[in-house]
Every structure is written in structure tokens, then in C-alpha cells.
Design a protein around this motif. Structure first.
Motif, mmCIF file in Angstrom:
data_model
loop_
_atom_site.group_PDB
_atom_site.id
_atom_site.type_symbol
_atom_site.label_atom_id
_atom_site.label_comp_id
_atom_site.label_asym_id
_atom_site.label_seq_id
_atom_site.Cartn_x
_atom_site.Cartn_y
_atom_site.Cartn_z
ATOM 1 N N ALA A 1 17.608 -25.327 9.542
ATOM 2 C CA ALA A 1 16.612 -26.350 9.250
ATOM 3 C C ALA A 1 16.692 -27.482 10.272
ATOM 4 C CB ALA A 1 16.821 -26.890 7.838
ATOM 5 N N ALA A 2 17.937 -27.897 10.579
ATOM 6 C CA ALA A 2 18.111 -28.969 11.563
ATOM 7 C C ALA A 2 17.612 -28.553 12.934
ATOM 8 C CB ALA A 2 19.588 -29.367 11.623
ATOM 9 N N ALA A 3 17.860 -27.289 13.310
ATOM 10 C CA ALA A 3 17.409 -26.797 14.614
ATOM 11 C C ALA A 3 15.893 -26.821 14.727
ATOM 12 C CB ALA A 3 17.936 -25.384 14.845
ATOM 13 N N MET A 4 15.205 -26.650 13.596
ATOM 14 C CA MET A 4 13.747 -26.672 13.597
ATOM 15 C C MET A 4 13.189 -28.053 13.280
ATOM 16 S SD MET A 4 12.997 -23.639 14.474
ATOM 17 C CE MET A 4 11.235 -23.553 14.169
ATOM 18 N N LEU B 1 14.989 -17.902 14.982
ATOM 19 C CA LEU B 1 14.007 -18.748 14.325
ATOM 20 C C LEU B 1 12.652 -18.527 14.979
ATOM 21 C CD1 LEU B 1 16.094 -22.041 14.036
ATOM 22 C CD2 LEU B 1 16.016 -20.080 12.500
ATOM 23 N N GLY B 2 11.681 -18.110 14.178
ATOM 24 C CA GLY B 2 10.363 -17.770 14.701
ATOM 25 C C GLY B 2 9.500 -18.984 14.973
ATOM 26 N N GLU B 3 8.368 -18.728 15.607
ATOM 27 C CA GLU B 3 7.447 -19.810 15.952
ATOM 28 C C GLU B 3 6.771 -20.397 14.720
ATOM 29 O OE1 GLU B 3 4.878 -17.953 18.767
ATOM 30 O OE2 GLU B 3 6.250 -18.288 20.452
ATOM 31 N N ASP B 4 6.860 -19.686 13.583
ATOM 32 C CA ASP B 4 6.296 -20.209 12.333
ATOM 33 C C ASP B 4 7.248 -21.151 11.616
ATOM 34 O OD1 ASP B 4 8.211 -18.424 11.535
ATOM 35 O OD2 ASP B 4 6.928 -17.283 10.178
ATOM 36 N N GLY C 1 12.482 -10.561 20.481
ATOM 37 C CA GLY C 1 11.238 -11.311 20.569
ATOM 38 C C GLY C 1 11.460 -12.760 20.952
ATOM 39 N N ARG C 2 10.383 -13.539 20.837
ATOM 40 C CA ARG C 2 10.437 -14.947 21.204
ATOM 41 C C ARG C 2 10.888 -15.778 20.014
ATOM 42 N NH1 ARG C 2 4.993 -16.809 24.019
ATOM 43 N NH2 ARG C 2 6.310 -18.674 24.234
#
Length: 720
Positions: free
Chosen positions: A536-539, A443-446, A321-322
Motif C-alpha cells: 500500500a505504501a509503495a502505491m 503491483l499492477g497499473e490498476d 509484465g509491467r
């Protein structure tokens, strides 16, 4: 056989029961006591109240500096209503099924000493209290409801008449044991939950405490070892004549991986052992190196034939998925235990009786290795357990007992104390295994982790302890290949990630491995909590908020996270020059969150402060919980900064503290500990402080310098 007749038969067979009230402390499973008495021959754990008023608790958990005996005495004294100073803690001399933990061995490991025995001890104490109360009621001619029990007396409230436990012991012994005694309510707890002085402290301060190295026997000789320098090598030839005639030398005993030189003093034995003409077998490990070990582990990360251990959701579909993919690899080296007291055992090995004086965590391990190597029947083995000068898992092994017994046999059964030098233990000891890990997350869009793949590469230490990884998987509802000594902390991960796979690419190595403080959690905590921070850092999210978002139904995890954040004032900017890192790990049924604060000097981190929040259930001795957390942080910090075991040409390269540099006193940071009580069941405290430390430190370093360190120790990266 009735409960009462069985108990009387048992007591008649027990010399400890003469003129005393004796209550057995049995169990069926973890934390569950059993009302069914043992056969008369069973040397069960027991609570004994003598006619002199002395109270003895016989339990198979050793005291190695963690305060277990103090906590056990607190529990017993409170429930019984005993005088704190009247309680003695003793250990059985023979391993037996009555003393074995759920995994089938009598061992002092896994932070079990309090949490395993807490309920059975309370029940036995309550039984004794009710029997003493009934005996007092009959003697005084009053109702039992009019009596209270405290400070070693049964007291009639109206008349203030009192009878001591010793006065009542014989009469109480004649009464039936109540099968369902009433436990004291929480409102009557006066001793547990309170910081009290350790029972063993005065003896250690005055020098009266006896450790294995302090044992003295009439006519005792001393032994020093000469062990194979290459792991897995055995003895090919020993020339005993090479040391014959040297000062004090009495004999040489051959043992499986070396020899023991026996002399009048240890130093004479050591000097002769160094001069002993001995040759060892060639092995396939003669060319083994740390670089080769790393190569094997890294190759295992790429294997395609590894069975899945944990499968949840649909990982393949989730990765299709995305979202954003984050990947990382982590590594930890071998570690050793460096107990402050050298590995030591004294043996007197006669034809029909073998007696040991040893500081051991592994009584059944000692029994089994002596049965296997020297054919000593279990009924002929007697173990006197001394204080332990540190354990950390190292003293679960029994090779020193083999050396001492072989040495005693070589001199006709005379007592021989065999002590390893520090170099012996570091170079031919047993280690925490080296491990690598590969993590991949979607890592999802949420803003959350939608899918996670985890692979561990390294040895399966559990197999040396009789663990069948596939049987463990079936019993716990996993797919296959679950070694708790390798996967704990990942197989039971608390983060709410919908799609997860975990597997273990097993790499066998010709080295002996041994549990190190917190076992698998010491490295899985580092792997997982470092990777969660990376996600966490990536987001672009706060590490605390990111973790909280993945723990919607984990109140204990959230409680320690919130408390440590409060302690460190996480929501406020850090003090000038300070950066912080966070990690949280559950292990041994306790939850620990840590925040590490560091400063940078010439690019190198200095740990200034560590905040620790722990939920271990009800703290029996809060002061001891605090010191155990502090000790665990200190040990974990030394491992994170600079210690490791390396191998070249099949041999361990480190030999003593100069090249295995544990943390020095001046390097210990301030360590603040807060106990969080969520009303949860009892957990351990000896080990759970270790797992979060390395990750919290590395996360702080990343926050300070933007540099992500994925392997320990920091010294390998020029940072310690």
C-alpha cells in the motif's frame, strides 16, 4: 438394535444413569450430531438430569481460564429451559473416540470448545426438553402444546401447574428419544448472547478451585526434576547415592530426558535435584545456537528444490509484465508459553490402575505417551482433569505425566506430585517455532497486487502431531507439502490476488516445538499484513482502502475492517502525537481487525490504545469474547515488544521472567473491543485476537517514523 434398546443397554452399563434422564451427545463430524446410538460399552458424552433436579453435562473440553464451561452451560440451559444454577460441568476420566475432534485426538485446542459442541449440545438439550414435556403431559393429562419449559420446570400455562425436571426424570427416561427435536427459535434466546458471570470465578476468588498444583492425596510425596540442559540429550548416568541421605529424600526415578528426585516436600526434592550427580549424552545439538538457526532458515529462503504448496494463476507470466516489484523478508523467533501455573501432575501408579490429577489440554497425548514410554494400557489409565492455570497450547504435551508416573512407581505406587520449576519449563519446554518468510509482489497499473510469491522457511511442527503434509494438500485441493501448523493464514489467504504461489522450505531443528496461541497465524498474520502495508505504501495508498480493494467478495473481512476504522476514526487525522497501524486476519473461523495507536518517546513506541473488531459469529457470552480478545492482545503485544527464546551451545539462554520479560500490568494499553455480528457460523475467540497485533504495531511504527521493522521483537532493534 433399535435406538431405544441400544440406549437402555448403554444406560444399564452406566453408573451415571441410575434414576436419571440421560441423553447422549454424539457427533459424526465437525459440529454435526448423530442420531445413531453407540454400543452399550461406550462412555459417551452426555447430558444427565437426576431425580434431584441436578443437571450434569459431561464433555471433554477443559477449563483453562477461557470461559468454555460457562459458554457451554449457557447453551445447554437456554435450549433445555434449565435453571442456570443447577448445571454442573464434568469431564470424562478416560480418553475415548467419542471425545475426539476431527483430527483424531481428545484435546482442548483450536477454540473448539464452543463452536464444535454447540450444535450437538443444543440437539441433546432439545431432545431432553421434549421428553420431559411429554412425560409432564402424560402426568397432567394435557396436550404437550399447552406446556412450556423454563427455569427447570415444565409449566402448564392455563392452570400454572408445574413439575420439576427431577420429578419427571424417571418417566422421561422410559420414553423414546425424539430423533429430530425442534430447536428453540432465536426469539426465545434469553441466556446466550448475554454477558454472564463466569461459573469458575467464585471458586477462584475464594480459593476453592483445584488446580494441578493444589492436589493433595493421602500419603503424598513430592517430586522435582533435573532435566537435560541440551535439547535432544538423554541421560547417560545417574548416581542416586549422591542425594541419598539428604533431608526428606525418598527415591530417584530416571525418566527419558532426566530424573525425578522424590522427597517429603517439593523444596527438599528441588534442593536434592540440584545436587544430583547426573550426566547426559553428547548430541549433534551441543553446538547449536540462535545464529546457526537463523543461518539455516535464511539459507532455506534461497533453495531451488522446494515443492510448491499453492499455485494460482500464472505467476511467472505476471512478473514478466509491467508493474512495480516490492520485496521483503520477515522473521520471528522461538517463543515459550510461561503459563502462570507451573507444569504439574500427581500420579498414583498401581500395577493394574494408573490415576492422574493433571491440568491438561491433551488427554489423548497423555494416553499415547504413557502407552509408548511406560506401557500403560489405555483401559488402565484414569485422568482427573483439574483447572488449568493457563494453557496456550503448552499443556497439549504429556511429559509431566511420564515423570509423575515414573516417580510413583519408584515408591511402590504412592501418590507423587511432580512440579516443574519455572526454569525447567522455560529451558526444557517446548516452543513456538522460529520462522522466516520472503514475499515478492508485482503491483499492477490498476494499483492492486497482480502477483504474489510467498516462501516460508522453518520447521514443520505438524509432523510431530501426525500430520502428513502431502496428504493434507491432496485433501484440501492444494499441490503438495501443506502443514497447517506452518501455513495457516497464507494457504487460505482471503485477498483477491489473481496470481499466487506459496511454498515451504522445511528446516528440521533438534528442538521440541509446541503450538503457541494461534499457532501458525501468530507469525503468518505478521508476515502477510506487514507486507500488504508495504505494498500500500509503495502505491501511495491508504492502508484501509488498499485492503478493501483486494476484498471484493469478503463481506466478513470488510465488516470488521469497517468497524475497526469507525472505532479508531480512521478517516480523521489522529490525535496529536499519535500514529496508527492496521491489520486484519481470519483464523479459527473468526475475523479480527485491529488498529494500534502509538506515541513516540525518544524514538521508542509506546502503545496507547488498541481497537479490536471481531466477527466470531453469534457471541455466546459477549463479555467473555471481550476479555479473550484483550488477553490475546496483551500476549501478542509482549511477544512483539521483547520476549523471545534464544539458544547457545544447545541450551536455552532464558530461564525466568527476568530474561523472558512478559508484559507488566502498567504497560497494558487501553483495549477496546467491538463484536460484529454478520449472522455467520460460530468461530473461535481464544486465539484470533493474536495474529493482527504485531503487524498493526509495526505498521503504526512505520507511519510514525518511516522505519519498517520486519522482525520481532522490537527489543532487538533497540525499540523496547
Amino acid at each position: 438394535m433399535t435406538l431405544q434398546s441400544s440406549r437402555r443397554a448403554f444406560l444399564a452399563a452406566s453408573s451415571a444413569a441410575a434414576a436419571a434422564l440421560l441423553i447422549r451427545i454424539p457427533f459424526d463430524a465437525f459440529g454435526q450430531s448423530s442420531p445413531t446410538p453407540p454400543p452399550a460399552r461406550t462412555p459417551a458424552s452426555f447430558l444427565r438430569i437426576g431425580t434431584d433436579g441436578r443437571i450434569t453435562l459431561l464433555l471433554p473440553t477443559c477449563e483453562m481460564g477461557q470461559g468454555t464451561h460457562t459458554g457451554q452451560a449457557q447453551i445447554l440451559a437456554e435450549e433445555l429451559g434449565a435453571d442456570w444454577s443447577s448445571i454442573e460441568i464434568d469431564m470424562p476420566k478416560q480418553p475415548h473416540s467419542d471425545y475426539r475432534l476431527p483430527f483424531g485426538q481428545m484435546r482442548s485446542v483450536g477454540s473448539f470448545g464452543i463452536r464444535f459442541w454447540h450444535d450437538p449440545m443444543r440437539r441433546a438439550a432439545a431432545q431432553a426438553r421434549e421428553m420431559l414435556t411429554e412425560a409432564a403431559a402424560r402426568r397432567l393429562g394435557v396436550e404437550t402444546a399447552s406446556l412450556t419449559v423454563r427455569d427447570g420446570f415444565v409449566i402448564h400455562a392455563t392452570t400454572e401447574r408445574r413439575l420439576g425436571f427431577g420429578e419427571l426424570a424417571t418417566a422421561a427416561m422410559a420414553l423414546p428419544v425424539p430423533p429430530n427435536p425442534t430447536l428453540r427459535p432465536a426469539a426465545e434466546r434469553t441466556l446466550t448472547g448475554r454477558t454472564v458471570q463466569r461459573r469458575d470465578t467464585p471458586a477462584k476468588i475464594t480459593g476453592k478451585a483445584v488446580f494441578a498444583i493444589d492436589v493433595k492425596r493421602p500419603g503424598m510425596l513430592h517430586g522435582a526434576v533435573r532435566l537435560a540442559p541440551v535439547h535432544s540429550a538423554q541421560v547417560a548416568r545417574v548416581n542416586e547415592a549422591s542425594v541419598r541421605g539428604l533431608p526428606g529424600v525418598v527415591a530417584v526415578a530416571r525418566v527419558p530426558n532426566g530424573a525425578v528426585v522424590i522427597a517429603d516436600t517439593w523444596w527438599q526434592a528441588k534442593q536434592a535435584a540440584d545436587k544430583l550427580d547426573i550426566q547426559f549424552t553428547a548430541t549433534a545439538a551441543d553446538t547449536l545456537s540462535s545464529a546457526e538457526i537463523d543461518r539455516r532458515l535464511r539459507a532455506a529462503l534461497d533453495r531451488t528444490d522446494v515443492p510448491v504448496s499453492l499455485a494460482r494463476g500464472d505467476v511467472e507470466r505476471a512478473f514478466a509484465g509491467r508493474g512495480r516489484v516490492v520485496e521483503a523478508e520477515y522473521a520471528v523467533p522461538m517463543l515459550t508459553h510461561v503459563c502462570m501455573e507451573p507444569i504439574t501432575c500427581t500420579a498414583e501408579a498401581a500395577a493394574s490402575r494408573t490415576e492422574l490429577w493433571i491440568g491438561t489440554q491433551g488427554h489423548d497425548t497423555v494416553r499415547m505417551v504413557l502407552e509408548r514410554t511406560l506401557q500403560i494400557p489405555a483401559e488402565q489409565l484414569f485422568i482427573n482433569t483439574t483447572f488449568l492455570g493457563g494453557g496456550f497450547g503448552r499443556r497439549t504435551h504429556g511429559e509431566i505425566a511420564v515423570h509423575a508416573v515414573a516417580a510413583s512407581r519408584a515408591v511402590g505406587g504412592r501418590p507423587v506430585k511432580v512440579a516443574w520449576a519455572r526454569e525447567d519449563d522455560i529451558q526444557q519446554g517446548q516452543y513456538r517455532q522460529a520462522m522466516m518468510a520472503r514475499f515478492r509482489a508485482m503491483l499492477g497499473e490498476d494499483g492492486r497486487i497482480a502477483a504474489l510469491r510467498m516462501r516460508i522457511a522453518g520447521p514443520q511442527m505438524g509432523r510431530a502431531y501426525g500430520v502428513n503434509p502431502d496428504a493434507v494438500a491432496r485433501a484440501r485441493g492444494f499441490v503438495a507439502n501443506v502443514d497447517p501448523f506452518s501455513l495457516s493464514g497464507l494457504i487460505d489467504m482471503h485477498y483477491g490476488i489473481p496470481h499466487v504461489t506459496l511454498d515451504h522450505a522445511v528446516v528440521d531443528l533438534p528442538i521440541l516445538f509446541c503450538p503457541w496461541r494461534s499457532i501458525a497465524n501468530s507469525f503468518t498474520g505478521f508476515f502477510l499484513e506487514s507486507f500488504v502495508d508495504e505494498c500500500a505504501a509503495a502505491m501511495g495508498q491508504d492502508p484501509l482502502a488498499f485492503r478493501r480493494a483486494h476484498l471484493p467478495d469478503k463481506p466478513r473481512m470488510l465488516a470488521v475492517l469497517d468497524r475497526v476504522a469507525e472505532m479508531a476514526e480512521w478517516q480523521r487525522p489522529a490525535r496529536p502525537g499519535i500514529t496508527r497501524g492496521l491489520a486484519v486476519v481470519e483464523s479459527y473461523d473468526s475475523y479480527v481487525a485491529e488498529v494500534v495507536e502509538i506515541s513516540l518517546a525518544a524514538g521508542r513506541p509506546k502503545v496507547e490504545r488498541v481497537h479490536v473488531a471481531v466477527d466470531c459469529g453469534r457471541a455466546i457470552n459477549p463479555g467473555q469474547v471481550q476479555t479473550q480478545m484483550q488477553g490475546a492482545v496483551i500476549e501478542a503485544l509482549g511477544a512483539a515488544l521483547r520476549v523471545k527464546i534464544t539458544v547457545a551451545d544447545g541450551r536455552t539462554e532464558q530461564s525466568n521472567f527476568h530474561d523472558y520479560p512478559i508484559l507488566r500490568i502498567g504497560e497494558v494499553p487501553r483495549i477496546d473491543v467491538s463484536i460484529v455480528d454478520t449472522g455467520s457460523p460460530l468461530g473461535g475467540v481464544g486465539e484470533p485476537g493474536v495474529p493482527p497485533l504485531a503487524a498493526a504495531l509495526m505498521n503504526a511504527l512505520h507511519a510514525a517514523a518511516g522505519r519498517r521493522i520486519r522482525s520481532t521483537p522490537l527489543a532487538d532493534h533497540g525499540l523496547a
